[in-house]
Design a protein around this motif. Structure first.
Motif, short mmCIF file in Angstrom:
data_model
loop_
_atom_site.label_atom_id
_atom_site.label_comp_id
_atom_site.label_asym_id
_atom_site.label_seq_id
_atom_site.Cartn_x
_atom_site.Cartn_y
_atom_site.Cartn_z
N ALA A 184 0.83 -1.20 0.00
CA ALA A 184 0.00 0.00 0.00
C ALA A 184 0.87 1.26 0.00
O ALA A 184 0.57 2.23 -0.70
N LEU A 185 1.95 1.24 0.76
CA LEU A 185 2.86 2.39 0.78
C LEU A 185 3.53 2.59 -0.58
O LEU A 185 3.66 3.72 -1.04
N ASN A 186 3.95 1.49 -1.21
CA ASN A 186 4.57 1.59 -2.52
C ASN A 186 3.58 2.15 -3.54
O ASN A 186 3.94 2.98 -4.37
N LYS A 187 2.34 1.69 -3.47
CA LYS A 187 1.32 2.18 -4.40
C LYS A 187 1.07 3.67 -4.17
O LYS A 187 0.96 4.44 -5.12
N GLN A 188 1.01 4.08 -2.91
CA GLN A 188 0.80 5.49 -2.59
C GLN A 188 1.98 6.32 -3.10
O GLN A 188 1.77 7.40 -3.66
N ALA A 189 3.19 5.85 -2.93
CA ALA A 189 4.37 6.57 -3.41
C ALA A 189 4.34 6.69 -4.93
O ALA A 189 4.67 7.74 -5.49
N GLU A 232 1.65 6.72 -6.83
CA GLU A 232 0.60 7.68 -7.16
C GLU A 232 1.09 9.11 -6.97
O GLU A 232 0.77 9.99 -7.77
N ILE A 233 1.88 9.33 -5.94
CA ILE A 233 2.44 10.66 -5.70
C ILE A 233 3.38 11.04 -6.84
O ILE A 233 3.34 12.17 -7.34
N GLN A 234 4.21 10.09 -7.28
CA GLN A 234 5.13 10.35 -8.40
C GLN A 234 4.36 10.68 -9.67
O GLN A 234 4.75 11.57 -10.42
N VAL A 235 3.27 9.97 -9.91
CA VAL A 235 2.45 10.23 -11.10
C VAL A 235 1.87 11.64 -11.01
O VAL A 235 1.89 12.39 -11.99
N ARG A 236 1.34 12.00 -9.84
CA ARG A 236 0.78 13.35 -9.68
C ARG A 236 1.85 14.41 -9.90
O ARG A 236 1.59 15.44 -10.53
N LYS A 237 3.05 14.17 -9.40
CA LYS A 237 4.15 15.12 -9.61
C LYS A 237 4.49 15.22 -11.10
O LYS A 237 4.72 16.31 -11.61
N ALA A 238 4.54 14.08 -11.77
CA ALA A 238 4.86 14.07 -13.19
C ALA A 238 3.81 14.84 -13.99
O ALA A 238 4.15 15.60 -14.90
N ILE A 239 2.54 14.65 -13.65
CA ILE A 239 1.47 15.36 -14.35
C ILE A 239 1.58 16.86 -14.08
O ILE A 239 1.45 17.68 -14.99
N ALA A 240 1.84 17.24 -12.84
CA ALA A 240 1.97 18.65 -12.50
C ALA A 240 3.14 19.27 -13.26
O ALA A 240 3.04 20.38 -13.79
#
Length: 160
Positions: free
Chosen positions: A51-56, A58-66
């Motif tokens: 779950a932590l890896n998945k959350q991390a 998702e955060i990377q994806v959000r950063k990449a999109i931003a």
């Protein structure tokens, strides 16, 4: 119980709680994870780590999109030419999530992969670029030809 390892739970604000006693059901926090290692806790721990890896991720994806929204193609090109291909690829990951049929984004991904030494991925990205923007009208023909020649895909987009 294993020495020094008790029940664990993630508590608000990213703090870790470690006790020698199992946690009571219903304790509050952002999420509740009771890892009583005496009763199959290893599986719960694996789920927790997953779950932590998945959350991390998702955060990377959000950063990449931003980042993709913030940078123009010329800025991505500058990252690549200044030796920051990994950063450019991170931005392009977000760009391609937002615009999966962008010939420009795929072309830049090909350049970044090539700069990273990943000729196979560069060839695939260049093929995608040509698929979505036949002839690569936005690219300098000499640079596109040099890229094709360098990654060994001269036949992929011949005549462009």
């Amino acid at each position: 119980m294993l020495a020094g390892i008790g029940a664990r739970t993630a508590v608000p604000h990213g703090q870790q709680q470690v006790d020698d006693e199992p946690l009571e059901e219903g304790q509050s926090g952002d999420f509740n994870l009771n890892l009583n290692l005496q009763k199959g806790g290893a599986q719960s721990y694996q789920s927790y780590v997953g779950a932590l890896n998945k959350q991390a991720e998702e955060i990377q994806v959000r950063k990449a999109i931003a980042m993709a929204r913030a940078l123009a193609p010329q800025q991505i090109q500058t990252l690549i030419s200044s030796g920051q291909a990994a950063e450019a690829l991170q931005v392009l990951k977000g760009t391609l999530m937002l615009h999966p049929k962008s010939g420009v984004a795929w072309y830049l991904a090909a350049e970044a992969e090539d700069a990273s030494g990943n000729e196979s991925a560069a060839g695939l990205a260049l093929s995608k670029a040509n698929q979505y923007a036949p002839g690569l009208p936005f690219a300098d023909p000499r640079k596109a030809a040099a890229l094709r020649e360098h990654i060994g895909t001269a036949g992929c987009c011949a005549g462009q």
